[in-house]
Design a protein around this motif. Structure first.
Motif: not given
Length: 239
Positions: A68-69, A90-92, A105-106, A113-115
């Protein structure tokens, strides 16, 4: 570990002109600049000027990333693309610059990822999850003010850190570290242009601000870069 040649003064001047079409540390990250960022920063500046080879920073990610990063100040997403995430991460992504967010993100779209568009100098709004690891690589030296003023970002981001979590990062320092002549000159140039805001950033100040906020602090200096990791927050988050 790759060994890159030291760039000539003409090459440094060309780098500087390309990177400073806009003189703001956020607006400089245009699509054109992001396209050459990996070459200029990761392949040339890191090993040859700041004397902190890029693999040393990648190793920092590999030591501390969790499933969870949150990556804050995303650049091009190069480190996220290459670090060893646990399965099912789970990437932010968090940045004030939308160009950088889109680019990163691309690059790591395989992680879905969630931006988040956010100014970390202000309390963080609209993020409804916490992360077991948060990275801030090459963020602090781009922010305005001295270390004591910039350290507010830790107070803001700790609200997103899960219990038992770790924050880590890297920042280029001006004092308390060994700088080559090229590093001193390029750093001064970037400060004049507003790309860097680290003319007064001291190693002792960084250590002090981290020590008052976290129970566990590790700092390693490589060249003029401080690699740090912190955990066990002492302060309540700023909301």
């Amino acid at each position: 570990m790759p060994c890159w040649p030291t760039p000539s003064q003409a090459e440094i001047d060309a780098m500087s002109l390309q990177e400073t079409k806009d003189h703001d540390s956020q607006s400089v990250y245009s699509p054109a600049t992001l396209a050459i960022y990996d070459t200029l920063v990761l392949r040339i500046s890191n090993p040859a000027i700041w004397r902190c080879p890029t693999p040393r920073i990648l190793a920092l990610y590999d030591r501390h990333v969790s499933d969870h990063h949150l990556d804050v100040g995303v650049g091009t997403g190069w480190y996220l693309d290459r670090c060893r995430f646990p399965a099912g991460v789970r990437l932010g992504l968090m940045d004030l610059n939308r160009n950088a967010l889109r680019s990163a993100a691309k690059r790591v779209e395989r992680y879905s990822p969630v931006s988040h568009v956010a100014d970390v100098l202000q309390p963080i709004r609209g993020v409804d999850r916490t992360y077991a690891s948060i990275s801030l690589v090459y963020l602090l030296h781009c922010l305005p003010g001295d270390i004591a003023e910039k350290a507010i970002v830790f107070d803001h981001l700790v609200s997103l850190l899960a219990p038992g979590g770790t924050m880590f990062g890297a920042t280029i320092l001006a004092e308390g570290v060994v700088r080559s002549g090229m590093a001193t000159k390029l750093m001064a140039f970037y400060n004049r242009k507003g790309i860097f805001g680290n003319a007064g950033d001291r190693l002792d100040d960084l250590r002090r601000e981290l020590d008052v906020r976290f129970g566990k602090v590790t700092i390693e200096v490589v060249g003029c870069v401080a690699l740090f990791s912190v955990s066990e927050p002492k302060r309540l988050p700023v909301v």
